[in-house]
Design an enzyme around this catalytic site. Sequence first.
Site, PDB file in Angstrom:
ATOM      1  N   GLY A  29      11.032  64.243  68.016  1.00  0.00           N
ATOM      2  CA  GLY A  29      10.863  63.218  69.044  1.00  0.00           C
ATOM      3  C   GLY A  29       9.417  62.804  69.229  1.00  0.00           C
ATOM      4  O   GLY A  29       8.581  63.039  68.354  1.00  0.00           O
ATOM      5  N   HIS A  32       6.796  57.885  66.624  1.00  0.00           N
ATOM      6  CA  HIS A  32       5.698  56.946  66.363  1.00  0.00           C
ATOM      7  C   HIS A  32       5.991  56.229  65.054  1.00  0.00           C
ATOM      8  O   HIS A  32       7.050  56.436  64.443  1.00  0.00           O
ATOM      9  CB  HIS A  32       4.352  57.688  66.341  1.00  0.00           C
ATOM     10  N   GLU A  33       5.039  55.412  64.615  1.00  0.00           N
ATOM     11  CA  GLU A  33       5.271  54.602  63.411  1.00  0.00           C
ATOM     12  C   GLU A  33       5.563  55.455  62.171  1.00  0.00           C
ATOM     13  O   GLU A  33       6.217  54.997  61.234  1.00  0.00           O
ATOM     14  CB  GLU A  33       4.064  53.695  63.136  1.00  0.00           C
ATOM     15  N   GLY A  34       5.061  56.680  62.147  1.00  0.00           N
ATOM     16  CA  GLY A  34       5.359  57.560  61.012  1.00  0.00           C
ATOM     17  C   GLY A  34       6.857  57.852  60.941  1.00  0.00           C
ATOM     18  O   GLY A  34       7.493  57.702  59.896  1.00  0.00           O
ATOM     19  N   HIS A  35       7.421  58.237  62.088  1.00  0.00           N
ATOM     20  CA  HIS A  35       8.869  58.475  62.143  1.00  0.00           C
ATOM     21  C   HIS A  35       9.621  57.183  61.801  1.00  0.00           C
ATOM     22  O   HIS A  35      10.615  57.209  61.089  1.00  0.00           O
ATOM     23  CB  HIS A  35       9.291  58.912  63.551  1.00  0.00           C
ATOM     24  N   GLY A 169       8.644  63.420  55.779  1.00  0.00           N
ATOM     25  CA  GLY A 169       7.338  62.811  55.550  1.00  0.00           C
ATOM     26  C   GLY A 169       6.415  63.688  54.709  1.00  0.00           C
ATOM     27  O   GLY A 169       6.390  64.914  54.895  1.00  0.00           O
ATOM     28  N   ASP A 172       3.968  66.377  56.227  1.00  0.00           N
ATOM     29  CA  ASP A 172       4.232  67.820  56.232  1.00  0.00           C
ATOM     30  C   ASP A 172       4.628  68.226  54.811  1.00  0.00           C
ATOM     31  O   ASP A 172       5.780  68.563  54.524  1.00  0.00           O
ATOM     32  CB  ASP A 172       5.352  68.139  57.219  1.00  0.00           C
ATOM     33  N   SER A 207       0.567  61.438  64.372  1.00  0.00           N
ATOM     34  CA  SER A 207       1.203  62.710  64.703  1.00  0.00           C
ATOM     35  C   SER A 207       1.513  62.703  66.189  1.00  0.00           C
ATOM     36  O   SER A 207       0.743  62.156  66.989  1.00  0.00           O
ATOM     37  CB  SER A 207       0.234  63.865  64.402  1.00  0.00           C
ATOM     38  N   ARG A 209       1.197  65.097  68.006  1.00  0.00           N
ATOM     39  CA  ARG A 209       0.161  65.924  68.638  1.00  0.00           C
ATOM     40  C   ARG A 209      -1.141  65.152  68.867  1.00  0.00           C
ATOM     41  O   ARG A 209      -2.021  65.649  69.577  1.00  0.00           O
ATOM     42  CB  ARG A 209      -0.104  67.187  67.812  1.00  0.00           C
TER      43      ARG A 209
HETATM   44  P1  AMP Z   1       8.039  65.812  63.564  1.00  0.00           P
HETATM   45  O1  AMP Z   1       8.698  65.046  64.657  1.00  0.00           O
HETATM   46  O2  AMP Z   1       6.570  65.951  63.713  1.00  0.00           O
HETATM   47  O3  AMP Z   1       8.752  67.104  63.243  1.00  0.00           O
HETATM   48  O4  AMP Z   1       8.221  64.918  62.264  1.00  0.00           O
HETATM   49  C1  AMP Z   1       9.481  64.478  61.843  1.00  0.00           C
HETATM   50  C2  AMP Z   1       9.347  63.874  60.469  1.00  0.00           C
HETATM   51  O5  AMP Z   1       8.441  62.784  60.510  1.00  0.00           O
HETATM   52  C3  AMP Z   1       8.793  64.873  59.439  1.00  0.00           C
HETATM   53  O6  AMP Z   1       9.482  64.712  58.216  1.00  0.00           O
HETATM   54  C4  AMP Z   1       7.350  64.454  59.324  1.00  0.00           C
HETATM   55  O7  AMP Z   1       6.768  64.767  58.074  1.00  0.00           O
HETATM   56  C5  AMP Z   1       7.459  62.956  59.509  1.00  0.00           C
HETATM   57  N1  AMP Z   1       6.166  62.412  59.931  1.00  0.00           N
HETATM   58  C6  AMP Z   1       5.383  62.847  60.947  1.00  0.00           C
HETATM   59  N2  AMP Z   1       4.236  62.148  60.988  1.00  0.00           N
HETATM   60  C7  AMP Z   1       4.288  61.268  59.964  1.00  0.00           C
HETATM   61  C8  AMP Z   1       3.392  60.274  59.464  1.00  0.00           C
HETATM   62  N3  AMP Z   1       2.209  60.037  60.036  1.00  0.00           N
HETATM   63  N4  AMP Z   1       3.786  59.549  58.400  1.00  0.00           N
HETATM   64  C9  AMP Z   1       4.992  59.777  57.818  1.00  0.00           C
HETATM   65  N5  AMP Z   1       5.876  60.684  58.232  1.00  0.00           N
HETATM   66  C10 AMP Z   1       5.531  61.428  59.293  1.00  0.00           C
END
Ligand code: AMP
Length: 303
Positions: A29, A32-35, A169, A172, A207, A209
Amino acid sequence: MLVHTIKELRELRKSWDGNLTVGIVPTMGALHEGHLSLIKKAKATCDKVVVSVFVNPIQFGPSEDFDKYPRTLEKDVELCKSAGVDVVFAPSPSEMYGGKCESAGSNESKPDAYEEGNRLSNDTLTYVCPPFFYVNKLCGKSRVGHFDGVCTVVLKLFNIVQPDFGFFGQKDAQQVIVIKKMVHDLNVPIKIIQCPIVREDSGLALSSRNKYLTEQGKQDALVLSRILNNIKACFKRGINDVSALKETAYAYLTDKYDLEYLEILDKNTLEEKEKADKDTIALIACRVEGVRLIDNIYLGEEE
Ligand code: AMP
């Protein structure tokens, strides 16, 4: 659609035509744009997309940020809706792990064995433990048990959702390698798709974080991508000795940075090498304002 229980999720899954392809994007949760880039890729690849939003207690160490991890479910659901996600699966820890739950000082309930650390007691859960070789380095070294927690929850999500594709992503990078290994070793019939790192214009990898950082901290955090970009530039100029490449980082690391690791490894196996080549990844973990940040870059590829 937002669902909180495994039963509801399974019923929905059953109602979908068996010929449709299903993708899962597992997240914690605070989207952000990465998700969203993972979700976009999933939408382009699959007929149905499930996004899980679950701050997984068993992948956090006892002194880590489980309690203060940002939780923004309402906003996440809105973002998922706009992105065309079919289902947001947001279970509680007790839904995922059972057990008597208590609030333990946070808004969210935890499985009752949580206080033992990031492992539930042995008789409450069957764990998936990735091979030591893959987790005795990088994030697995400082976050002991972290990847047991990750693999366990990801396999559970795979079994609950039964997707054809899982989207993860490169941010990680070790996690993707560990999950691919699990899927291979346990014959899980799912294709893992890795998506590139999404960054701010400044170069800072997005991130959840990053929310902990002040504006100054965000500026300081640029040191991670700068170190990695410089290593790549040096490699492109012909320096391939791994020790020499690592040494280029020290000029950037002043007192305000607490470097956890900087490694230059094989991008597929995480094996050490003396000479960098086209299959090499540089990975860094560093604390800025006490916030643990990670980043990585492939040396042999255009990004
Ligand atoms: P998280 O919510 O941090 O556990 O991330 C969920 C998924 O989003 C994981 O597969 C991460 O690698 C991916 N993710 C997080 N940050 C990024 C980012 N900046 N660019 C691409 N994917 C991301």
